[in-house]
Motif scaffolding. Sequence first.
Motif, PDB file in Angstrom:
ATOM      1  N   ALA A 109       6.435   1.712  12.477  1.00  0.00           N
ATOM      2  CA  ALA A 109       5.218   1.265  11.957  1.00  0.00           C
ATOM      3  C   ALA A 109       4.501   2.317  11.100  1.00  0.00           C
ATOM      4  CB  ALA A 109       4.374   1.089  13.116  1.00  0.00           C
ATOM      5  N   LYS A 110       4.759   3.281  11.329  1.00  0.00           N
ATOM      6  CA  LYS A 110       4.087   4.533  10.144  1.00  0.00           C
ATOM      7  C   LYS A 110       5.004   4.587   8.892  1.00  0.00           C
ATOM      8  CE  LYS A 110       2.715   9.288   9.484  1.00  0.00           C
ATOM      9  NZ  LYS A 110       1.794   8.901   8.728  1.00  0.00           N
ATOM     10  N   VAL A 111       6.042   4.383   8.761  1.00  0.00           N
ATOM     11  CA  VAL A 111       6.796   4.113   7.628  1.00  0.00           C
ATOM     12  C   VAL A 111       6.332   2.900   6.942  1.00  0.00           C
ATOM     13  CG1 VAL A 111       9.278   4.009   6.854  1.00  0.00           C
ATOM     14  CG2 VAL A 111       8.707   5.522   8.636  1.00  0.00           C
ATOM     15  N   LEU A 112       6.356   1.965   7.475  1.00  0.00           N
ATOM     16  CA  LEU A 112       5.978   0.646   6.920  1.00  0.00           C
ATOM     17  C   LEU A 112       4.531   0.628   6.251  1.00  0.00           C
ATOM     18  CD1 LEU A 112       7.904  -1.845   9.239  1.00  0.00           C
ATOM     19  CD2 LEU A 112       8.728  -1.105   6.848  1.00  0.00           C
ATOM     20  N   SER A 113       3.729   1.222   7.110  1.00  0.00           N
ATOM     21  CA  SER A 113       2.436   1.138   6.509  1.00  0.00           C
ATOM     22  C   SER A 113       2.026   2.138   5.731  1.00  0.00           C
ATOM     23  CB  SER A 113       1.421   1.360   7.828  1.00  0.00           C
ATOM     24  OG  SER A 113       1.783   2.631   8.289  1.00  0.00           O
ATOM     25  N   ASN A 114       2.770   3.120   5.307  1.00  0.00           N
ATOM     26  CA  ASN A 114       2.747   4.038   4.378  1.00  0.00           C
ATOM     27  C   ASN A 114       3.143   3.687   3.100  1.00  0.00           C
ATOM     28  OD1 ASN A 114       2.469   6.581   6.999  1.00  0.00           O
ATOM     29  ND2 ASN A 114       1.058   6.624   5.038  1.00  0.00           N
ATOM     30  N   GLY A 115       4.362   2.617   3.210  1.00  0.00           N
ATOM     31  CA  GLY A 115       4.823   1.966   2.006  1.00  0.00           C
ATOM     32  C   GLY A 115       3.458   1.331   1.476  1.00  0.00           C
ATOM     33  N   PHE A 116       2.877   0.671   2.026  1.00  0.00           N
ATOM     34  CA  PHE A 116       1.623  -0.001   1.397  1.00  0.00           C
ATOM     35  C   PHE A 116       0.603   1.040   0.685  1.00  0.00           C
ATOM     36  CE2 PHE A 116      -2.794  -0.612   2.337  1.00  0.00           C
ATOM     37  CZ  PHE A 116      -3.227  -1.579   1.219  1.00  0.00           C
ATOM     38  N   SER A 117       0.426   2.237   1.427  1.00  0.00           N
ATOM     39  CA  SER A 117      -0.420   3.132   0.780  1.00  0.00           C
ATOM     40  C   SER A 117       0.159   3.932  -0.408  1.00  0.00           C
ATOM     41  CB  SER A 117      -0.783   4.334   1.829  1.00  0.00           C
ATOM     42  OG  SER A 117       0.409   4.956   2.318  1.00  0.00           O
ATOM     43  N   PHE A 118       1.686   4.026  -0.357  1.00  0.00           N
ATOM     44  CA  PHE A 118       2.271   4.636  -1.732  1.00  0.00           C
ATOM     45  C   PHE A 118       1.717   3.652  -2.939  1.00  0.00           C
ATOM     46  CE2 PHE A 118       5.695   3.838  -4.529  1.00  0.00           C
ATOM     47  CZ  PHE A 118       5.870   5.081  -5.072  1.00  0.00           C
ATOM     48  N   LEU A 119       2.121   2.569  -2.716  1.00  0.00           N
ATOM     49  CA  LEU A 119       1.716   1.675  -4.280  1.00  0.00           C
ATOM     50  C   LEU A 119       0.106   1.697  -4.332  1.00  0.00           C
ATOM     51  CD1 LEU A 119       3.645  -1.494  -2.942  1.00  0.00           C
ATOM     52  CD2 LEU A 119       4.636   0.230  -4.685  1.00  0.00           C
ATOM     53  N   VAL A 120      -0.854   1.514  -3.532  1.00  0.00           N
ATOM     54  CA  VAL A 120      -1.928   1.786  -3.792  1.00  0.00           C
ATOM     55  C   VAL A 120      -2.417   3.190  -4.251  1.00  0.00           C
ATOM     56  CG1 VAL A 120      -4.450   1.566  -3.113  1.00  0.00           C
ATOM     57  CG2 VAL A 120      -2.694  -0.037  -2.243  1.00  0.00           C
ATOM     58  N   ASN A 121      -1.973   4.229  -3.811  1.00  0.00           N
ATOM     59  CA  ASN A 121      -2.323   5.510  -4.367  1.00  0.00           C
ATOM     60  C   ASN A 121      -1.737   5.769  -5.525  1.00  0.00           C
ATOM     61  OD1 ASN A 121      -3.907   6.098  -2.214  1.00  0.00           O
ATOM     62  ND2 ASN A 121      -2.175   6.925  -0.867  1.00  0.00           N
ATOM     63  N   TYR A 122      -0.431   5.349  -5.867  1.00  0.00           N
ATOM     64  CA  TYR A 122       0.015   5.490  -7.187  1.00  0.00           C
ATOM     65  C   TYR A 122      -0.948   4.824  -8.354  1.00  0.00           C
ATOM     66  CZ  TYR A 122       3.080   4.827 -11.248  1.00  0.00           C
ATOM     67  OH  TYR A 122       3.732   5.087 -12.712  1.00  0.00           O
ATOM     68  N   ALA A 123      -1.610   3.807  -7.944  1.00  0.00           N
ATOM     69  CA  ALA A 123      -2.314   3.161  -8.900  1.00  0.00           C
ATOM     70  C   ALA A 123      -3.785   3.852  -9.218  1.00  0.00           C
ATOM     71  CB  ALA A 123      -2.515   1.739  -8.618  1.00  0.00           C
ATOM     72  N   VAL A 124      -4.003   4.301  -7.945  1.00  0.00           N
ATOM     73  CA  VAL A 124      -5.283   5.227  -8.161  1.00  0.00           C
ATOM     74  C   VAL A 124      -5.157   6.527  -8.727  1.00  0.00           C
ATOM     75  CG1 VAL A 124      -7.094   6.490  -6.647  1.00  0.00           C
ATOM     76  CG2 VAL A 124      -6.220   4.057  -5.956  1.00  0.00           C
ATOM     77  N   ARG A 125      -4.014   7.188  -8.493  1.00  0.00           N
ATOM     78  CA  ARG A 125      -4.050   8.452  -9.069  1.00  0.00           C
ATOM     79  C   ARG A 125      -3.489   8.466 -10.641  1.00  0.00           C
ATOM     80  NH1 ARG A 125      -3.192  13.761  -8.360  1.00  0.00           N
ATOM     81  NH2 ARG A 125      -3.635  13.691  -6.221  1.00  0.00           N
ATOM     82  N   ARG A 126      -2.819   7.324 -11.026  1.00  0.00           N
ATOM     83  CA  ARG A 126      -2.665   7.191 -12.519  1.00  0.00           C
ATOM     84  C   ARG A 126      -3.943   6.818 -13.276  1.00  0.00           C
ATOM     85  NH1 ARG A 126       1.442   3.572 -15.106  1.00  0.00           N
ATOM     86  NH2 ARG A 126       0.520   4.871 -16.806  1.00  0.00           N
ATOM     87  N   ARG A 127      -4.908   6.102 -12.498  1.00  0.00           N
ATOM     88  CA  ARG A 127      -5.945   5.876 -13.361  1.00  0.00           C
ATOM     89  C   ARG A 127      -7.192   6.790 -13.203  1.00  0.00           C
ATOM     90  NH1 ARG A 127      -8.786   0.779 -15.215  1.00  0.00           N
ATOM     91  NH2 ARG A 127     -10.919   1.435 -15.291  1.00  0.00           N
ATOM     92  N   TYR A 128      -7.451   7.694 -12.209  1.00  0.00           N
ATOM     93  CA  TYR A 128      -8.480   8.613 -12.092  1.00  0.00           C
ATOM     94  C   TYR A 128      -8.283   9.984 -11.944  1.00  0.00           C
ATOM     95  CZ  TYR A 128     -10.772   4.094 -10.947  1.00  0.00           C
ATOM     96  OH  TYR A 128     -11.242   2.924 -11.123  1.00  0.00           O
ATOM     97  N   PHE A 129      -6.780  10.318 -11.670  1.00  0.00           N
ATOM     98  CA  PHE A 129      -6.576  11.707 -11.538  1.00  0.00           C
ATOM     99  C   PHE A 129      -5.843  12.423 -12.622  1.00  0.00           C
ATOM    100  CE2 PHE A 129      -7.654  10.240  -7.445  1.00  0.00           C
ATOM    101  CZ  PHE A 129      -8.059  11.234  -6.709  1.00  0.00           C
TER     102      PHE A 129
END
Length: 129
Positions: A109-129
């Motif tokens: 469950a941790k591995v699967l839920s963190n797959g979701f966070s990977f995609l969102v965090n990639y988009a956020v980091r590209r835009r704001y960091f």
Amino acid sequence: MAEDSPRSPAESGRLARYFVIVCVGYAADLGSYVGMTGAGVPLYAAYLASFAVGTAANVLLLRRFFAAARHAFGKDLAMSMASNGFVILLAMGIYALLMQLFGVHHVIAKVLSNGFSFLVNYAVRRRYF
């Protein structure tokens, strides 16, 4: 009707490099999670603590190997904790649903839920960091 153009080789390479770096940071996250839960730390506390370990590792690695930092390390870490923290709350909801509704083992469950966070965090980091 126009077709969507494929990603450029540079964009694909950037995503691949980000993926490898985040996988190393995620290994720190998952390793600390497994260690903590094995030591008896409650699941949700271990989930949050390992998130902090993984986020700190990722900030260090991304600053070094992905993109030049726009901010000082402390500000970058604080911004990453805040933005990733919001996403991790959503991912933690997925984690809880997978375990409670579908009986998925907590590590999977941790591995699967963190797959979701990977995609969102990639988009956020590209835009704001």
